[in-house]
Write a protein that holds these residues in place. Structure first.
Motif, PDB file in Angstrom:
ATOM      1  N   ALA A 265       0.838  -1.197   0.000  1.00  0.00           N
ATOM      2  CA  ALA A 265       0.000   0.000   0.000  1.00  0.00           C
ATOM      3  C   ALA A 265       0.876   1.252   0.000  1.00  0.00           C
ATOM      4  CB  ALA A 265      -0.923   0.010   1.210  1.00  0.00           C
ATOM      5  N   ASP A 266       0.354   2.320  -0.585  1.00  0.00           N
ATOM      6  CA  ASP A 266       1.095   3.581  -0.644  1.00  0.00           C
ATOM      7  C   ASP A 266       0.744   4.517   0.501  1.00  0.00           C
ATOM      8  OD1 ASP A 266       2.401   3.599  -3.585  1.00  0.00           O
ATOM      9  OD2 ASP A 266       0.439   2.634  -3.655  1.00  0.00           O
ATOM     10  N   ASP A 267      -0.423   4.342   1.086  1.00  0.00           N
ATOM     11  CA  ASP A 267      -0.853   5.202   2.194  1.00  0.00           C
ATOM     12  C   ASP A 267      -1.895   4.443   3.007  1.00  0.00           C
ATOM     13  OD1 ASP A 267      -1.030   7.378   3.855  1.00  0.00           O
ATOM     14  OD2 ASP A 267      -1.733   8.772   2.321  1.00  0.00           O
ATOM     15  N   TYR A 268      -2.218   4.980   4.181  1.00  0.00           N
ATOM     16  CA  TYR A 268      -3.089   4.270   5.117  1.00  0.00           C
ATOM     17  C   TYR A 268      -3.907   5.304   5.872  1.00  0.00           C
ATOM     18  CZ  TYR A 268      -4.165   0.228   8.144  1.00  0.00           C
ATOM     19  OH  TYR A 268      -4.780  -0.796   8.798  1.00  0.00           O
ATOM     20  N   MET A 269      -5.237   5.158   5.871  1.00  0.00           N
ATOM     21  CA  MET A 269      -6.116   6.052   6.614  1.00  0.00           C
ATOM     22  C   MET A 269      -7.019   5.244   7.535  1.00  0.00           C
ATOM     23  SD  MET A 269      -7.281   9.076   4.004  1.00  0.00           S
ATOM     24  CE  MET A 269      -8.070   9.938   5.376  1.00  0.00           C
ATOM     25  N   THR A 270      -7.302   5.800   8.703  1.00  0.00           N
ATOM     26  CA  THR A 270      -8.140   5.140   9.689  1.00  0.00           C
ATOM     27  C   THR A 270      -9.505   5.822   9.758  1.00  0.00           C
ATOM     28  OG1 THR A 270      -6.193   4.572  10.991  1.00  0.00           O
ATOM     29  CG2 THR A 270      -8.309   4.433  12.099  1.00  0.00           C
ATOM     30  N   LYS A 271     -10.575   5.027   9.723  1.00  0.00           N
ATOM     31  CA  LYS A 271     -11.934   5.554   9.891  1.00  0.00           C
ATOM     32  C   LYS A 271     -12.147   5.933  11.358  1.00  0.00           C
ATOM     33  CE  LYS A 271     -13.561   1.949   6.721  1.00  0.00           C
ATOM     34  NZ  LYS A 271     -14.453   0.779   6.619  1.00  0.00           N
ATOM     35  N   PRO A 272     -12.931   6.989  11.631  1.00  0.00           N
ATOM     36  CA  PRO A 272     -13.496   7.944  10.672  1.00  0.00           C
ATOM     37  C   PRO A 272     -12.429   8.904  10.169  1.00  0.00           C
ATOM     38  CG  PRO A 272     -14.018   8.639  12.887  1.00  0.00           C
ATOM     39  CD  PRO A 272     -13.317   7.306  13.024  1.00  0.00           C
ATOM     40  N   PHE A 273     -12.702   9.526   9.040  1.00  0.00           N
ATOM     41  CA  PHE A 273     -11.730  10.426   8.431  1.00  0.00           C
ATOM     42  C   PHE A 273     -12.466  11.640   7.867  1.00  0.00           C
ATOM     43  CE2 PHE A 273     -13.297   7.507   5.293  1.00  0.00           C
ATOM     44  CZ  PHE A 273     -13.587   8.323   4.209  1.00  0.00           C
ATOM     45  N   GLU A 274     -11.714  12.698   7.630  1.00  0.00           N
ATOM     46  CA  GLU A 274     -12.276  13.898   7.012  1.00  0.00           C
ATOM     47  C   GLU A 274     -12.161  13.771   5.495  1.00  0.00           C
ATOM     48  OE1 GLU A 274     -13.829  16.510   8.233  1.00  0.00           O
ATOM     49  OE2 GLU A 274     -13.716  15.709  10.279  1.00  0.00           O
ATOM     50  N   PRO A 275     -13.244  14.029   4.763  1.00  0.00           N
ATOM     51  CA  PRO A 275     -13.171  13.928   3.299  1.00  0.00           C
ATOM     52  C   PRO A 275     -12.044  14.764   2.702  1.00  0.00           C
ATOM     53  CG  PRO A 275     -15.453  14.126   4.002  1.00  0.00           C
ATOM     54  CD  PRO A 275     -14.611  14.338   5.225  1.00  0.00           C
ATOM     55  N   GLY A 276     -11.815  15.940   3.261  1.00  0.00           N
ATOM     56  CA  GLY A 276     -10.757  16.798   2.733  1.00  0.00           C
ATOM     57  C   GLY A 276      -9.389  16.157   2.812  1.00  0.00           C
ATOM     58  N   GLU A 277      -9.153  15.409   3.893  1.00  0.00           N
ATOM     59  CA  GLU A 277      -7.863  14.733   4.034  1.00  0.00           C
ATOM     60  C   GLU A 277      -7.715  13.636   2.991  1.00  0.00           C
ATOM     61  OE1 GLU A 277      -5.142  12.253   7.255  1.00  0.00           O
ATOM     62  OE2 GLU A 277      -7.162  12.892   7.813  1.00  0.00           O
ATOM     63  N   LEU A 278      -8.794  12.872   2.760  1.00  0.00           N
ATOM     64  CA  LEU A 278      -8.740  11.825   1.747  1.00  0.00           C
ATOM     65  C   LEU A 278      -8.451  12.417   0.373  1.00  0.00           C
ATOM     66  CD1 LEU A 278      -9.100   8.893   0.835  1.00  0.00           C
ATOM     67  CD2 LEU A 278     -11.553   9.355   0.623  1.00  0.00           C
ATOM     68  N   LEU A 279      -9.123  13.520   0.027  1.00  0.00           N
ATOM     69  CA  LEU A 279      -8.896  14.157  -1.265  1.00  0.00           C
ATOM     70  C   LEU A 279      -7.459  14.638  -1.396  1.00  0.00           C
ATOM     71  CD1 LEU A 279     -12.231  16.167  -1.571  1.00  0.00           C
ATOM     72  CD2 LEU A 279     -11.605  14.099  -2.833  1.00  0.00           C
ATOM     73  N   ALA A 280      -6.910  15.169  -0.305  1.00  0.00           N
ATOM     74  CA  ALA A 280      -5.515  15.624  -0.330  1.00  0.00           C
ATOM     75  C   ALA A 280      -4.565  14.453  -0.564  1.00  0.00           C
ATOM     76  CB  ALA A 280      -5.176  16.334   0.976  1.00  0.00           C
ATOM     77  N   ARG A 281      -4.853  13.336   0.077  1.00  0.00           N
ATOM     78  CA  ARG A 281      -3.985  12.170  -0.092  1.00  0.00           C
ATOM     79  C   ARG A 281      -4.079  11.592  -1.497  1.00  0.00           C
ATOM     80  NH1 ARG A 281      -2.910   8.990   5.455  1.00  0.00           N
ATOM     81  NH2 ARG A 281      -3.244  10.696   6.913  1.00  0.00           N
ATOM     82  N   ILE A 282      -5.268  11.677  -2.095  1.00  0.00           N
ATOM     83  CA  ILE A 282      -5.420  11.245  -3.482  1.00  0.00           C
ATOM     84  C   ILE A 282      -4.563  12.117  -4.397  1.00  0.00           C
ATOM     85  CG2 ILE A 282      -7.026  11.155  -5.435  1.00  0.00           C
ATOM     86  CD1 ILE A 282      -9.170  10.260  -3.397  1.00  0.00           C
ATOM     87  N   ARG A 283      -4.573  13.423  -4.149  1.00  0.00           N
ATOM     88  CA  ARG A 283      -3.750  14.325  -4.960  1.00  0.00           C
ATOM     89  C   ARG A 283      -2.267  13.982  -4.824  1.00  0.00           C
ATOM     90  NH1 ARG A 283      -7.769  18.034  -3.175  1.00  0.00           N
ATOM     91  NH2 ARG A 283      -6.444  18.813  -1.477  1.00  0.00           N
ATOM     92  N   VAL A 284      -1.850  13.656  -3.620  1.00  0.00           N
ATOM     93  CA  VAL A 284      -0.459  13.259  -3.406  1.00  0.00           C
ATOM     94  C   VAL A 284      -0.142  11.993  -4.189  1.00  0.00           C
ATOM     95  CG1 VAL A 284       1.189  12.390  -1.697  1.00  0.00           C
ATOM     96  CG2 VAL A 284      -0.214  14.377  -1.158  1.00  0.00           C
ATOM     97  N   MET A 285      -1.062  11.022  -4.143  1.00  0.00           N
ATOM     98  CA  MET A 285      -0.834   9.766  -4.855  1.00  0.00           C
ATOM     99  C   MET A 285      -0.666   9.993  -6.356  1.00  0.00           C
ATOM    100  SD  MET A 285      -0.740   7.254  -2.687  1.00  0.00           S
ATOM    101  CE  MET A 285       0.136   8.459  -1.669  1.00  0.00           C
ATOM    102  N   THR A 286      -1.512  10.841  -6.941  1.00  0.00           N
ATOM    103  CA  THR A 286      -1.439  11.065  -8.383  1.00  0.00           C
ATOM    104  C   THR A 286      -0.185  11.846  -8.751  1.00  0.00           C
ATOM    105  OG1 THR A 286      -2.887  13.012  -8.172  1.00  0.00           O
ATOM    106  CG2 THR A 286      -3.923  10.922  -8.733  1.00  0.00           C
ATOM    107  N   ARG A 287       0.273  12.735  -7.870  1.00  0.00           N
ATOM    108  CA  ARG A 287       1.529  13.432  -8.144  1.00  0.00           C
ATOM    109  C   ARG A 287       2.688  12.451  -8.145  1.00  0.00           C
ATOM    110  NH1 ARG A 287      -0.641  17.727  -4.955  1.00  0.00           N
ATOM    111  NH2 ARG A 287       0.481  17.063  -3.078  1.00  0.00           N
ATOM    112  N   ARG A 288       2.671  11.513  -7.211  1.00  0.00           N
ATOM    113  CA  ARG A 288       3.734  10.515  -7.168  1.00  0.00           C
ATOM    114  C   ARG A 288       3.742   9.655  -8.415  1.00  0.00           C
ATOM    115  NH1 ARG A 288       2.977   8.267  -0.968  1.00  0.00           N
ATOM    116  NH2 ARG A 288       3.724  10.131   0.110  1.00  0.00           N
ATOM    117  N   LYS A 289       2.550   9.394  -8.934  1.00  0.00           N
ATOM    118  CA  LYS A 289       2.446   8.562 -10.130  1.00  0.00           C
ATOM    119  C   LYS A 289       2.928   9.302 -11.364  1.00  0.00           C
ATOM    120  CE  LYS A 289      -0.849   5.668 -12.658  1.00  0.00           C
ATOM    121  NZ  LYS A 289      -2.255   5.309 -12.840  1.00  0.00           N
TER     122      LYS A 289
END
Length: 227
Positions: free
Chosen positions: A95-119
């Motif tokens: 896995a590239d990242d790990y999030m624990t429920k519950p989470f803030e949607p904004g944080e998930l979106l930020a992590r997605i942006r990080v993942m796509t930048r890495r790609k």
């Protein structure tokens, strides 16, 4: 951008899907580890959001199987578990990242942006080929020579992004369907042909010197200097 959500809690899966679609992402959701693996193996997704506790196969097994099959799609593991050992196991599994429920949607979106930048996804708001500019933030098509511009629909935008990011490459109808309408879509050749026609008319309208070329029995490609 295409995102796969693998989550057995259907309400959460639906909520995640809505959040992501509001950000103009294309989203598929499945509810078992077995389906998650089958979908992710297709290679059409830019990010996979993967729960740990799943029927069929758990998230650790899914990510391990993906990496063994050389599928390098970034994976964010999402789970109610907070123990350090589970996080380490998930990351060690690939896995590239790990999030624990519950989470803030904004944080998930930020992590997605990080993942796509890495790609290595193109981050610039503008994609340019010859005199033709596509502005992602506004879904706007613009010609630098004529000054003419117009809005594209979401589907037109997804199709143009794929073509303009791969100038000269032949893209099949099957690839266009899976990347624009989704892996499970009922869209067919007629849908692709209709949107190709829309794009051609709009490129002509703004005075673009780019053309969508039909390659018989293979697909389409975008080339400059063919207007």
């Amino acid at each position: 951008m295409n995102i796969l959500v693998v989550e057995d809690e259907k309400r959460l899966a639906d909520a995640l899907g809505q959040i992501l679609r509001e950000q103009k992402y294309m989203v598929d959701t499945v509810h078992t580890g077995t389906d998650g693996l089958a979908y992710a193996e297709s290679g059409i997704y830019d990010v996979v959001i993967l729960d740990v506790m799943l029927p069929g196969m758990n998230g650790f097994e899914v990510i391990s199987a993906l990496r063994k099959k050389k599928v390098s799609t970034p994976v964010i593991m999402l789970t109610a578990r907070s123990e350090l050992g589970d996080k380490i196991r998930g990351l060690d599994s690939g896995a590239d990242d790990y999030m624990t429920k519950p989470f803030e949607p904004g944080e998930l979106l930020a992590r997605i942006r990080v993942m796509t930048r890495r790609k290595g996804e193109i981050i610039s708001d503008e994609l340019v080929l010859s005199n033709t500019v596509y502005r992602a933030s506004s879904n706007e098509l613009f010609c630098s020579e004529t000054g003419k511009h117009l809005q594209l629909s979401n589907k037109e935008s997804e199709m143009l992004k794929l073509l303009i990011s791969n100038p000269g490459r032949i893209i099949s109808k099957e690839e266009l369907i899976t990347k624009i309408w989704g892996y499970d879509s009922e869209a067919g050749d007629n849908n692709v042909e209709a949107y190709i026609s829309f794009l051609r008319k709009k490129l002509h309208h703004i005075g673009s010197d780019c053309s969508v070329i039909t390659v018989k029995r293979l697909g389409y490609k975008l080339e400059a200097g063919n207007a």
